[in-house]
Structures are given as structure tokens and as C-alpha cells.
Write an enzyme that holds these catalytic residues in place. Structure first.
Site, mmCIF file in Angstrom:
data_model
loop_
_atom_site.group_PDB
_atom_site.id
_atom_site.type_symbol
_atom_site.label_atom_id
_atom_site.label_comp_id
_atom_site.label_asym_id
_atom_site.label_seq_id
_atom_site.Cartn_x
_atom_site.Cartn_y
_atom_site.Cartn_z
ATOM 1 N N HIS A 1 1.539 4.462 -2.847
ATOM 2 C CA HIS A 1 1.696 5.921 -2.758
ATOM 3 C C HIS A 1 2.916 6.383 -3.556
ATOM 4 C CE1 HIS A 1 -1.546 6.669 -0.027
ATOM 5 N NE2 HIS A 1 -1.027 5.957 0.959
ATOM 6 N N HIS B 1 0.831 -1.201 0.000
ATOM 7 C CA HIS B 1 0.000 0.000 0.000
ATOM 8 C C HIS B 1 0.869 1.255 0.000
ATOM 9 C CE1 HIS B 1 -3.358 2.674 1.172
ATOM 10 N NE2 HIS B 1 -2.425 3.281 1.902
ATOM 11 N N GLU B 2 1.892 1.263 0.840
ATOM 12 C CA GLU B 2 2.792 2.421 0.866
ATOM 13 C C GLU B 2 3.536 2.559 -0.465
ATOM 14 O OE1 GLU B 2 2.375 4.505 3.066
ATOM 15 O OE2 GLU B 2 1.275 3.271 4.488
ATOM 16 N N HIS C 1 3.028 9.064 -6.661
ATOM 17 C CA HIS C 1 3.976 10.171 -6.761
ATOM 18 C C HIS C 1 4.683 10.162 -8.116
ATOM 19 C CE1 HIS C 1 7.657 12.388 -4.873
ATOM 20 N NE2 HIS C 1 6.902 13.206 -5.570
#
Length: 213
Positions: free
Chosen positions: A82, A78-79, A86
């Protein structure tokens, strides 16, 4: 990434059959899309996992950095989602980042003035305190509202990559779904709670204004 700790502790007991750590999963997901300039670091704290776009660092708590559970792999992916946002310039993430400075001011103001609003209700300056609390809470709620699509999109990307890379088998995805869906619900709950506080204070302010007439 936010969790109800009870939900996380339940899911973290489910081991992944691949034996891949959270760090390895995050690295694999980012490598798949050509991200090579993001550092994966271990940070202290329970469920302190996050992605810092300004420093290009993906931070994982010890349990998720070293752990091989479906929860650890799911959170790490999940991170990494991100980080993908980006890289591709996901618009809602950019909007969220632009609101961070406002949130850093509004959050403590909302906590302080929202907490004392009832104590000073009826005082000469009570209305002003409530208005400040409402304005700050509106900023917090806006930030939380923008955060929702950012979190849901990162989860979508994470789930897709975990399956495509074979890190998690299809019959194991139930544990990943439960992990990430539990986290998503905490963001929804926080937004709803802020709306509830705003409505309560607006009604309080309206009642006070009528009583002054």
C-alpha cells in the site's frame, strides 16, 4: 488488512526460514523502491495492521511486527505494498481515499437503518427508512468494490518483492499465498454481503410498494 481469524491462526504457525520479522520485511520492501519517509509502528489489537497514507505510517499488530512467521512477513509486505501504491500514485487507491469521508458516514447509517428496517416495515415511514438504508448500503458497497483492486494490487506487489528480495524462498510462497488470499476473500465476502443486503431491501421495498397500490 482483514482476516478470518481462524485462517490467520492456522497460517501464523508456519515459520519463515529467514528469521526476518514483519517489521524488517516491510522496511526491506519499502527500501527497495526508495520509500524512506514512512514510519513503521506497532499498534495494539489483533490483526489491526494497516497503512495510513495521510500520516505516512505503516502500522503492524504485535504478532506481525515482531513475528517471523510467513503470515507476519506476508501481512507486513502487503501493507508495504500500500505504501508503494501511495508513492507511485496508484489511481484506485486515490479513489478509495476520496471515498473514506463518505464511508465514515454511510457505514453507521447503514448499520442502524438496515438493522431497524424490518421492524418498521409497513409503518407509515417504513419506506423512508428502507430507502435511507439502501442509499447508505450503496455507498458502503461502492467503497468495498473500489477496495478490491487496491487490496489485490497490494498483494501482487508484496508477493513480487518478497521473492525478489529473497525474504521468502520460492518453496515457502505457498504459505504467503494462503495468508494473503485468505485476507482477500474477506473483502470479497464483505462486498457480496452488502450486495445481498441491498437486493433484499430493494425487494422488500418493491413488495411494500405493490401492496400499497
Amino acid at each position: 488488512m482483514r482476516f478470518r481469524s481462524s485462517a490467520y491462526h492456522k497460517i501464523v504457525e508456519i515459520p519463515g526460514r529467514g528469521g526476518i520479522t514483519g517489521r524488517e520485511a516491510a522496511a526491506a520492501v519499502m527500501d527497495r523502491v526508495g520509500i524512506t519517509d514512512v514510519e513503521i509502528v506497532e499498534v495494539e489489537g489483533m490483526l489491526s495492521d494497516h497503512y495510513d497514507p495521510s500520516a505516512k505510517k505503516l502500522a503492524l499488530s504485535p504478532d506481525n511486527y515482531h513475528g517471523t512467521s510467513l503470515a507476519a512477513v506476508g501481512v507486513a509486505a502487503h501493507e508495504a505494498g500500500h505504501a508503494i501504491q501511495h508513492k507511485v500514485g496508484y489511481q484506485m487507491m486515490e479513489v478509495r481515499q476520496s471515498l473514506v469521508p463518505i464511508m465514515q458516514i454511510a457505514s453507521p447509517v447503514a448499520a442502524i437503518f438496515g438493522g431497524i428496517a424490518l421492524w418498521f416495515f409497513g409503518a407509515a415511514f417504513g419506506g423512508l427508512i428502507i430507502k435511507i438504508a439502501i442509499a447508505a448500503l450503496c455507498c458502503v458497497a461502492l467503497f468495498q468494490f473500489v477496495t478490491l483492486p487496491v487490496e489485490f494490487d497490494a498483494t501482487r506487489r508484496a508477493k513480487a518483492q518478497l521473492v525478489n528480495l529473497g525474504i521468502v524462498q520460492p518453496d515457502e510462497m505457498g504459505g504467503v499465498h494462503e495468508t494473503l488470499d485468505a485476507a482477500a476473500l474477506t473483502y470479497v465476502a464483505a462486498f457480496v454481503a452488502s450486495l445481498g443486503q441491498i437486493i433484499h431491501l430493494v425487494l422488500l421495498l418493491g413488495g411494500g410498494s405493490r401492496s400499497d397500490d
